[in-house]
Design a protein around this motif. Structure first.
Motif, short mmCIF file in Angstrom:
data_model
loop_
_atom_site.label_atom_id
_atom_site.label_comp_id
_atom_site.label_asym_id
_atom_site.label_seq_id
_atom_site.Cartn_x
_atom_site.Cartn_y
_atom_site.Cartn_z
N THR A 32 0.84 -1.21 0.00
CA THR A 32 0.00 0.00 0.00
C THR A 32 0.87 1.25 0.00
OG1 THR A 32 -1.82 -1.11 1.13
CG2 THR A 32 -1.75 1.30 1.28
N ARG A 89 2.27 1.69 -3.50
CA ARG A 89 1.26 2.17 -4.45
C ARG A 89 0.90 3.63 -4.18
NH1 ARG A 89 -3.42 -0.24 -3.95
NH2 ARG A 89 -2.98 -1.53 -2.13
N ASN A 107 3.48 5.91 -5.59
CA ASN A 107 3.47 5.92 -7.05
C ASN A 107 2.17 6.48 -7.63
OD1 ASN A 107 5.96 4.49 -8.38
ND2 ASN A 107 5.53 3.35 -6.49
N ASP A 160 -1.04 5.58 -7.17
CA ASP A 160 -2.09 4.63 -7.54
C ASP A 160 -3.45 5.17 -7.10
OD1 ASP A 160 -3.86 2.45 -7.80
OD2 ASP A 160 -2.22 1.03 -7.55
N ASN A 162 -6.16 3.66 -6.74
CA ASN A 162 -6.93 2.72 -5.95
C ASN A 162 -6.61 2.79 -4.45
OD1 ASN A 162 -8.32 1.55 -8.17
ND2 ASN A 162 -6.49 0.35 -8.67
N LYS A 217 -3.28 7.32 1.61
CA LYS A 217 -2.29 8.07 0.83
C LYS A 217 -1.73 9.23 1.64
CE LYS A 217 -3.15 8.50 -3.47
NZ LYS A 217 -3.74 8.89 -4.77
N ARG A 251 3.44 -0.47 -16.29
CA ARG A 251 2.76 0.16 -15.15
C ARG A 251 3.03 -0.63 -13.87
NH1 ARG A 251 -0.78 4.11 -15.06
NH2 ARG A 251 -0.94 4.05 -17.34
N LEU A 287 5.86 0.03 -9.60
CA LEU A 287 5.63 -0.22 -8.18
C LEU A 287 6.81 -0.92 -7.51
CD1 LEU A 287 1.90 -1.43 -8.34
CD2 LEU A 287 2.77 0.89 -8.02
#
Length: 341
Positions: A24, A27, A30, A32, A34, A40, A143, A147
Protein backbone atom coordinates in the motif's frame (compact mmCIF):
# COMPACT_ATOMS: atom_id res chain seq x y z
CA UNK A 1 11.13 9.17 15.45
CA UNK A 2 14.90 9.54 15.97
CA UNK A 3 17.36 8.19 13.36
CA UNK A 4 21.14 8.44 13.16
CA UNK A 5 22.51 10.48 10.22
CA UNK A 6 23.82 7.29 8.57
CA UNK A 7 20.60 5.35 8.96
CA UNK A 8 18.44 5.81 5.90
CA UNK A 9 14.67 5.26 5.92
CA UNK A 10 13.25 2.39 3.89
CA UNK A 11 9.84 1.77 2.38
CA UNK A 12 9.16 -0.64 5.25
CA UNK A 13 9.82 2.21 7.69
CA UNK A 14 7.34 4.43 5.85
CA UNK A 15 4.71 1.66 5.82
CA UNK A 16 5.14 0.97 9.54
CA UNK A 17 5.05 4.67 10.41
CA UNK A 18 1.86 5.13 8.35
CA UNK A 19 0.23 1.95 9.67
CA UNK A 20 -0.22 0.37 6.24
CA UNK A 21 1.26 -2.57 4.35
CA UNK A 22 4.44 -2.22 2.30
CA UNK A 23 2.50 -2.72 -0.96
CA UNK A 24 0.00 0.00 0.00
CA UNK A 25 2.85 2.38 0.81
CA UNK A 26 4.49 1.62 -2.54
CA UNK A 27 1.26 2.17 -4.45
CA UNK A 28 0.54 5.40 -2.58
CA UNK A 29 3.99 6.81 -3.37
CA UNK A 30 3.47 5.92 -7.05
CA UNK A 31 0.13 7.72 -7.23
CA UNK A 32 -2.09 4.63 -7.54
CA UNK A 33 -5.69 5.85 -7.75
CA UNK A 34 -6.93 2.72 -5.95
CA UNK A 35 -5.31 3.79 -2.66
CA UNK A 36 -7.72 5.57 -0.31
CA UNK A 37 -7.18 9.26 0.39
CA UNK A 38 -6.70 8.52 4.09
CA UNK A 39 -3.98 5.91 3.45
CA UNK A 40 -2.29 8.07 0.83
CA UNK A 41 -2.15 11.07 3.17
CA UNK A 42 -0.71 8.90 5.95
CA UNK A 43 1.98 7.50 3.67
CA UNK A 44 2.96 10.88 2.26
CA UNK A 45 3.13 12.37 5.76
CA UNK A 46 5.30 9.47 6.96
CA UNK A 47 7.61 9.80 3.96
CA UNK A 48 8.02 13.53 4.61
CA UNK A 49 8.61 13.11 8.33
CA UNK A 50 11.15 10.31 7.81
CA UNK A 51 12.95 12.05 4.96
CA UNK A 52 12.18 9.20 2.53
CA UNK A 53 12.02 9.60 -1.25
CA UNK A 54 11.48 6.99 -4.01
CA UNK A 55 15.09 7.51 -5.14
CA UNK A 56 16.20 6.15 -1.77
CA UNK A 57 15.59 2.61 -3.05
CA UNK A 58 18.16 3.12 -5.79
CA UNK A 59 20.65 4.55 -3.26
CA UNK A 60 20.30 1.53 -0.98
CA UNK A 61 21.23 -0.80 -3.83
CA UNK A 62 24.70 0.72 -3.91
CA UNK A 63 25.70 -1.21 -0.80
CA UNK A 64 24.05 -4.53 -1.72
CA UNK A 65 24.64 -5.09 -5.41
CA UNK A 66 24.04 -8.46 -7.07
CA UNK A 67 26.20 -7.63 -10.08
CA UNK A 68 23.34 -8.65 -12.40
CA UNK A 69 20.95 -6.66 -14.59
CA UNK A 70 17.81 -8.08 -16.19
CA UNK A 71 17.07 -7.46 -19.85
CA UNK A 72 13.33 -7.96 -20.24
CA UNK A 73 11.73 -8.34 -23.66
CA UNK A 74 7.97 -8.16 -23.30
CA UNK A 75 7.04 -9.96 -26.51
CA UNK A 76 6.46 -13.57 -27.57
CA UNK A 77 9.72 -15.49 -27.68
CA UNK A 78 9.25 -16.63 -31.28
CA UNK A 79 8.87 -13.04 -32.48
CA UNK A 80 11.92 -11.82 -30.59
CA UNK A 81 14.18 -14.63 -31.78
CA UNK A 82 12.95 -14.22 -35.35
CA UNK A 83 13.62 -10.46 -35.46
CA UNK A 84 17.18 -9.51 -36.48
CA UNK A 85 16.87 -6.12 -34.79
CA UNK A 86 15.86 -7.60 -31.42
CA UNK A 87 18.78 -10.02 -31.63
CA UNK A 88 21.07 -7.05 -32.26
CA UNK A 89 19.62 -5.38 -29.15
CA UNK A 90 20.33 -8.46 -27.03
CA UNK A 91 23.91 -8.63 -28.27
CA UNK A 92 24.43 -4.94 -27.62
CA UNK A 93 23.01 -5.30 -24.11
CA UNK A 94 25.33 -8.20 -23.34
CA UNK A 95 28.40 -6.29 -24.51
CA UNK A 96 27.51 -3.01 -22.80
CA UNK A 97 26.62 -4.64 -19.49
CA UNK A 98 29.75 -6.78 -19.57
CA UNK A 99 31.83 -3.66 -20.14
CA UNK A 100 30.11 -2.12 -17.09
CA UNK A 101 30.95 -5.18 -14.99
CA UNK A 102 27.40 -6.55 -14.87
CA UNK A 103 26.01 -9.97 -15.73
CA UNK A 104 23.04 -9.94 -18.12
CA UNK A 105 19.98 -12.01 -17.22
CA UNK A 106 17.71 -12.34 -20.24
CA UNK A 107 13.97 -12.62 -19.61
CA UNK A 108 11.07 -13.09 -22.01
CA UNK A 109 7.70 -11.83 -20.87
CA UNK A 110 5.29 -13.66 -23.18
CA UNK A 111 1.90 -12.26 -22.28
CA UNK A 112 -0.07 -11.85 -19.08
CA UNK A 113 0.67 -15.35 -17.81
CA UNK A 114 4.33 -14.42 -17.46
CA UNK A 115 3.76 -11.12 -15.66
CA UNK A 116 3.61 -12.49 -12.12
CA UNK A 117 6.76 -14.58 -12.66
CA UNK A 118 8.59 -11.59 -14.12
CA UNK A 119 7.56 -9.23 -11.34
CA UNK A 120 8.34 -11.73 -8.59
CA UNK A 121 11.82 -12.36 -9.99
CA UNK A 122 12.63 -8.68 -10.40
CA UNK A 123 11.42 -7.85 -6.89
CA UNK A 124 13.18 -10.85 -5.36
CA UNK A 125 16.59 -9.21 -5.03
CA UNK A 126 18.15 -11.16 -7.90
CA UNK A 127 19.16 -8.12 -9.96
CA UNK A 128 20.30 -4.55 -9.41
CA UNK A 129 18.05 -3.10 -12.11
CA UNK A 130 16.40 -3.84 -15.43
CA UNK A 131 16.49 -2.74 -19.05
CA UNK A 132 13.01 -3.29 -20.42
CA UNK A 133 11.70 -3.42 -23.98
CA UNK A 134 7.89 -3.30 -23.91
CA UNK A 135 6.75 -1.86 -27.27
CA UNK A 136 3.04 -2.68 -27.09
CA UNK A 137 0.85 0.17 -25.89
CA UNK A 138 -1.61 -2.18 -24.16
CA UNK A 139 1.11 -4.03 -22.23
CA UNK A 140 0.37 -3.81 -18.46
CA UNK A 141 3.96 -4.68 -17.49
CA UNK A 142 5.43 -1.13 -17.54
CA UNK A 143 2.76 0.16 -15.15
CA UNK A 144 3.33 -2.77 -12.79
CA UNK A 145 7.10 -2.21 -12.88
CA UNK A 146 6.67 1.31 -11.50
CA UNK A 147 5.63 -0.22 -8.18
CA UNK A 148 8.89 -2.09 -7.73
CA UNK A 149 11.84 -0.83 -5.67
CA UNK A 150 14.11 -1.33 -8.65
CA UNK A 151 15.69 1.07 -11.15
CA UNK A 152 14.08 0.49 -14.55
CA UNK A 153 15.08 1.98 -17.91
CA UNK A 154 12.95 1.40 -21.00
CA UNK A 155 14.22 0.92 -24.53
CA UNK A 156 11.53 2.57 -26.62
CA UNK A 157 8.11 3.54 -25.28
CA UNK A 158 7.09 2.22 -21.85
CA UNK A 159 3.76 0.78 -22.90
CA UNK A 160 1.26 3.61 -22.64
CA UNK A 161 3.15 5.48 -19.90
CA UNK A 162 4.55 8.89 -20.73
CA UNK A 163 5.43 10.26 -17.28
CA UNK A 164 7.58 9.12 -14.41
CA UNK A 165 9.66 6.70 -16.50
CA UNK A 166 13.17 6.60 -17.95
CA UNK A 167 13.05 6.02 -21.71
CA UNK A 168 15.66 5.91 -24.48
CA UNK A 169 13.96 5.95 -27.87
CA UNK A 170 14.64 6.71 -31.52
CA UNK A 171 13.12 9.50 -33.61
CA UNK A 172 10.80 7.26 -35.60
CA UNK A 173 8.68 9.98 -37.15
CA UNK A 174 11.75 11.84 -38.41
CA UNK A 175 13.04 8.62 -39.94
CA UNK A 176 9.82 8.29 -41.92
CA UNK A 177 10.15 11.90 -42.99
CA UNK A 178 13.65 11.29 -44.29
CA UNK A 179 12.47 8.23 -46.23
CA UNK A 180 9.58 10.02 -47.93
CA UNK A 181 11.66 13.09 -48.76
CA UNK A 182 14.34 10.85 -50.32
CA UNK A 183 11.69 9.20 -52.49
CA UNK A 184 10.23 12.58 -53.47
CA UNK A 185 13.64 13.88 -54.51
CA UNK A 186 14.02 10.90 -56.83
CA UNK A 187 10.78 11.80 -58.59
CA UNK A 188 8.41 9.34 -56.91
CA UNK A 189 4.84 10.54 -56.42
CA UNK A 190 2.76 7.46 -55.58
CA UNK A 191 4.52 6.59 -52.34
CA UNK A 192 2.91 3.85 -50.27
CA UNK A 193 3.89 2.41 -46.91
CA UNK A 194 3.91 -0.98 -45.23
CA UNK A 195 3.30 0.09 -41.64
CA UNK A 196 4.06 -1.85 -38.49
CA UNK A 197 1.39 -3.02 -36.02
CA UNK A 198 -0.46 -0.02 -34.68
CA UNK A 199 -0.44 -1.29 -31.11
CA UNK A 200 3.26 -0.34 -31.05
CA UNK A 201 4.17 3.31 -30.56
CA UNK A 202 7.22 3.14 -32.84
CA UNK A 203 5.03 1.88 -35.69
CA UNK A 204 2.46 4.59 -35.00
CA UNK A 205 5.13 7.30 -35.20
CA UNK A 206 6.58 5.91 -38.44
CA UNK A 207 3.15 5.84 -40.04
CA UNK A 208 2.42 9.37 -38.83
CA UNK A 209 5.73 10.66 -40.21
CA UNK A 210 5.01 9.10 -43.61
CA UNK A 211 1.50 10.58 -43.72
CA UNK A 212 2.54 14.06 -42.57
CA UNK A 213 5.42 14.29 -45.05
CA UNK A 214 3.23 13.27 -47.98
CA UNK A 215 0.57 15.77 -46.96
CA UNK A 216 3.17 18.55 -46.62
CA UNK A 217 4.23 17.80 -50.21
CA UNK A 218 0.64 18.20 -51.39
CA UNK A 219 0.10 14.45 -51.92
CA UNK A 220 -2.91 12.51 -50.65
CA UNK A 221 -1.89 9.49 -48.51
CA UNK A 222 -5.40 7.96 -48.57
CA UNK A 223 -5.42 4.30 -49.55
CA UNK A 224 -1.62 4.04 -49.73
CA UNK A 225 -0.93 2.21 -46.45
CA UNK A 226 -1.13 -1.40 -45.34
CA UNK A 227 -0.46 -2.67 -41.83
CA UNK A 228 1.70 -5.73 -41.15
CA UNK A 229 3.30 -7.40 -38.15
CA UNK A 230 7.06 -6.70 -38.44
CA UNK A 231 7.64 -10.15 -40.02
CA UNK A 232 8.89 -11.13 -43.48
CA UNK A 233 5.64 -12.90 -44.39
CA UNK A 234 3.63 -9.97 -43.09
CA UNK A 235 5.61 -7.56 -45.26
CA UNK A 236 5.17 -9.75 -48.32
CA UNK A 237 1.40 -10.04 -47.86
CA UNK A 238 0.98 -6.30 -47.20
CA UNK A 239 3.00 -5.42 -50.31
CA UNK A 240 0.87 -7.77 -52.41
CA UNK A 241 -2.30 -6.06 -51.16
CA UNK A 242 -0.88 -2.65 -51.99
CA UNK A 243 0.06 -3.71 -55.53
CA UNK A 244 -3.44 -5.04 -56.10
CA UNK A 245 -5.08 -1.85 -54.83
CA UNK A 246 -2.54 0.71 -56.10
CA UNK A 247 -0.95 -0.78 -59.24
CA UNK A 248 0.68 2.52 -60.19
CA UNK A 249 2.64 2.98 -56.94
CA UNK A 250 6.27 3.90 -57.59
CA UNK A 251 7.74 4.06 -54.09
CA UNK A 252 7.22 2.36 -50.74
CA UNK A 253 8.47 3.07 -47.24
CA UNK A 254 8.52 -0.16 -45.22
CA UNK A 255 8.59 0.21 -41.43
CA UNK A 256 11.24 -2.50 -40.85
CA UNK A 257 14.00 -4.22 -42.79
CA UNK A 258 12.47 -7.64 -42.20
CA UNK A 259 9.16 -6.54 -43.70
CA UNK A 260 11.10 -4.88 -46.54
CA UNK A 261 12.62 -8.27 -47.37
CA UNK A 262 9.09 -9.62 -47.76
CA UNK A 263 8.05 -6.59 -49.80
CA UNK A 264 10.92 -7.16 -52.22
CA UNK A 265 9.77 -10.75 -52.72
CA UNK A 266 6.23 -9.59 -53.47
CA UNK A 267 7.50 -7.01 -55.97
CA UNK A 268 9.67 -9.59 -57.69
CA UNK A 269 6.76 -12.04 -57.91
CA UNK A 270 4.67 -9.29 -59.51
CA UNK A 271 7.37 -8.57 -62.09
CA UNK A 272 8.21 -5.13 -60.70
CA UNK A 273 11.80 -3.93 -60.96
CA UNK A 274 13.45 -2.34 -57.93
CA UNK A 275 14.24 0.53 -58.06
CA UNK A 276 13.26 0.96 -61.74
CA UNK A 277 9.53 0.51 -61.23
CA UNK A 278 9.26 0.81 -57.46
CA UNK A 279 11.81 2.28 -55.04
CA UNK A 280 11.92 0.65 -51.61
CA UNK A 281 13.17 2.03 -48.28
CA UNK A 282 13.26 0.09 -45.01
CA UNK A 283 13.91 0.91 -41.37
CA UNK A 284 16.58 -0.57 -39.02
CA UNK A 285 19.69 -0.98 -41.21
CA UNK A 286 20.52 -4.37 -39.81
CA UNK A 287 24.02 -5.17 -41.15
CA UNK A 288 23.34 -8.87 -41.76
CA UNK A 289 20.09 -8.19 -43.59
CA UNK A 290 19.82 -4.83 -45.35
CA UNK A 291 23.11 -5.01 -47.26
CA UNK A 292 22.52 -8.59 -48.41
CA UNK A 293 19.11 -8.08 -50.02
CA UNK A 294 18.63 -8.08 -53.78
CA UNK A 295 18.98 -5.23 -54.46
CA UNK A 296 20.75 -3.97 -51.30
CA UNK A 297 18.27 -2.04 -49.22
CA UNK A 298 18.23 1.71 -48.67
CA UNK A 299 17.07 2.06 -45.09
CA UNK A 300 16.97 4.20 -41.95
CA UNK A 301 19.84 3.47 -39.61
CA UNK A 302 19.14 3.18 -35.89
CA UNK A 303 21.94 2.00 -33.66
CA UNK A 304 20.94 -0.53 -30.97
CA UNK A 305 24.38 -0.23 -29.38
CA UNK A 306 23.89 3.51 -28.89
CA UNK A 307 20.44 2.98 -27.41
CA UNK A 308 21.66 0.35 -24.97
CA UNK A 309 24.68 2.49 -24.07
CA UNK A 310 22.40 5.37 -23.07
CA UNK A 311 20.13 2.98 -21.17
CA UNK A 312 23.01 1.48 -19.18
CA UNK A 313 24.41 4.95 -18.42
CA UNK A 314 21.02 6.01 -17.04
CA UNK A 315 20.72 2.82 -15.00
CA UNK A 316 24.21 3.28 -13.53
CA UNK A 317 23.36 6.84 -12.55
CA UNK A 318 20.24 5.62 -10.76
CA UNK A 319 22.17 2.89 -8.98
CA UNK A 320 24.72 5.46 -7.86
CA UNK A 321 21.93 7.45 -6.23
CA UNK A 322 22.19 10.38 -8.61
CA UNK A 323 19.16 12.64 -8.87
CA UNK A 324 18.16 11.68 -12.40
CA UNK A 325 14.80 13.06 -13.45
CA UNK A 326 12.52 10.75 -15.45
CA UNK A 327 12.83 11.68 -19.10
CA UNK A 328 12.55 10.45 -22.67
CA UNK A 329 15.87 10.60 -24.48
CA UNK A 330 15.37 10.62 -28.26
CA UNK A 331 18.23 9.42 -30.46
CA UNK A 332 18.52 10.46 -34.12
CA UNK A 333 18.27 8.11 -37.08
CA UNK A 334 20.02 8.53 -40.43
CA UNK A 335 19.60 7.35 -44.00
CA UNK A 336 21.83 4.62 -45.40
CA UNK A 337 21.53 4.81 -49.19
CA UNK A 338 21.99 1.62 -51.19
CA UNK A 339 20.54 0.40 -54.49
CA UNK A 340 16.83 -0.10 -53.71
CA UNK A 341 16.03 3.64 -53.71
Amino acid sequence: MTRSPDERPTLEDVAAFAGVSRSTASRALNGDANVSTRAKDAVLTAARDLGYSPNQAARSLVTRRTGAVAVVLSEPEELVLGDPYRIAVMRAAYRELAAAGSQMILMFNDGREDHARTLNFLEGGHVDGALVFAPHRSDPLPRALRLLRLPIVFGGPAGNLSRGVYVVDFDNSDGARQAVEHLLRSGRRRIATVAGPQDQTAAVHRLAGWRETLSAAGLDPAGLSEEADFTLDGGRAAMARLLERVPDLDGVFVASDLMAAGALRALSAAGRRVPGDVAVIGFDDHPALAATMDPPLTTLHQDPASQVQHMVATLQALLAGEAVRPQRQVLPVSMTVRESA
